[in-house]
Design an enzyme around this catalytic site. Structure first.
Site, PDB file in Angstrom:
ATOM      1  N   ASP A 194      48.219  52.750  19.740  1.00  0.00           N
ATOM      2  CA  ASP A 194      47.881  53.449  20.782  1.00  0.00           C
ATOM      3  C   ASP A 194      46.860  54.701  20.678  1.00  0.00           C
ATOM      4  OD1 ASP A 194      49.693  51.658  22.273  1.00  0.00           O
ATOM      5  OD2 ASP A 194      51.132  53.115  22.342  1.00  0.00           O
ATOM      6  N   ALA A 195      46.167  54.893  21.634  1.00  0.00           N
ATOM      7  CA  ALA A 195      45.191  56.248  21.951  1.00  0.00           C
ATOM      8  C   ALA A 195      44.175  55.808  20.558  1.00  0.00           C
ATOM      9  CB  ALA A 195      45.951  57.450  21.551  1.00  0.00           C
ATOM     10  N   ARG A 196      43.889  55.035  20.158  1.00  0.00           N
ATOM     11  CA  ARG A 196      42.782  54.408  19.064  1.00  0.00           C
ATOM     12  C   ARG A 196      43.180  55.127  17.523  1.00  0.00           C
ATOM     13  NH1 ARG A 196      37.705  55.142  23.059  1.00  0.00           N
ATOM     14  NH2 ARG A 196      38.153  53.330  24.332  1.00  0.00           N
ATOM     15  N   LEU A 197      44.813  55.544  17.635  1.00  0.00           N
ATOM     16  CA  LEU A 197      44.988  55.726  16.202  1.00  0.00           C
ATOM     17  C   LEU A 197      45.462  54.596  15.365  1.00  0.00           C
ATOM     18  CD1 LEU A 197      47.386  58.717  17.462  1.00  0.00           C
ATOM     19  CD2 LEU A 197      45.294  58.704  16.962  1.00  0.00           C
TER      20      LEU A 197
END
Ligand SMILES: Cc1cc2nc3c(=O)[nH]c(=O)nc-3n(C[C@H](O)[C@H](O)[C@H](O)COP(=O)(O)O)c2cc1C
Length: 209
Positions: A185-188
């Site tokens: 998620d959230a490009r993490l």
């Protein structure tokens, strides 16, 4: 070394292997269950004599401790580039799983025996196509190609033994680096790279996404 992955706190999808092959095999098997088509498809990057990269999709036909195998026309652009510079990079992307694997290393030709065995396993139309296609050469019309297909169909009718063309074989990419990427998620995202050391030992390293 094997315990280090757990210590690094990675998603359990990465497992806990000291070498990259088991994880690659798990991920490609899972892709076989999840992807609508071509779970073995990968982009192959090669570089020509002046350093110009070129990339195209291929299908993986083997993954063992020895390396990763693909087959192609030996007069094609990719084959010409691999003869000039026997280094390449592969990139798999499995959209349903949101995973990527990136592999780089050096290539050698597979043995004639291995190429014969794989060619024999292909269906008749694919064998005829391998004879008829002058892959990556300029073609004056589609009709020219269709005529060549007809000629080879007549030479090797359905049910006959079709020999492997002399210009058709495979390459084995021996990896020096294998990187696994997992969407978060959230490009993490999570990235784990295995780098080959001496004596079949692999170093593991996390990378920032
Ligand atoms: C999903 C997919 C799989 C492909 N698999 C192969 C393959 O296994 N071998 C091959 O020679 N070309 C394959 N092709 C065609 C190549 O992408 C490419 O057009 C062709 O090999 C000529 O490349 P070159 O001119 O760089 O040598 C595939 C194309 C797609 C889209």
């Amino acid at each position: 070394m094997a315990d280090s992955i757990n210590r690094l706190g990675l998603n359990e999808a990465f497992g806990n292997d000291s070498t990259p092959l088991p994880l690659f095999q798990r991920w490609i098997a899972e892709a076989g269950e999840s992807e609508p088509n071509d779970p073995t498809a990968f982009a192959l990057a090669t570089v020509d004599a002046v350093g110009q990269p070129s990339v195209r999709m291929l299908l993986l036909k083997g993954a063992t401790e020895a390396g990763f195998v693909f087959y192609t026309n030996m007069n094609s652009r990719k084959a010409e580039e691999l003869r000039t510079n026997p280094r390449a990079s592969m990139c798999f992307h499995w959209k349903q799983l949101r995973r990527q694997v990136r592999i780089s290393g050096s290539v050698t030709l597979v043995s004639d025996a291995d190429a014969d065995t794989y060619f024999a396993s292909r269906d008749h139309a694919s064998k005829v196509g391998a004879w008829a296609s002058l892959q990556s050469s300029a073609m004056s019309s589609r009709g020219e190609f269709e005529q060549r297909v007809e000629e080879y169909r007549a030479k090797y009718p359905e049910g006959s033994v079709v020999p492997r063309p002399p210009h058709w074989s495979g390459w084995l990419l021996q990896p020096s680096e294998v990187e696994f990427w997992l969407n978060a998620d959230a490009r993490l995202h999570e990235r784990l790279v295995y780098t080959a050391q001496a004596d079949d030992v692999w170093q593991q390293q996390l990378l920032y996404p």
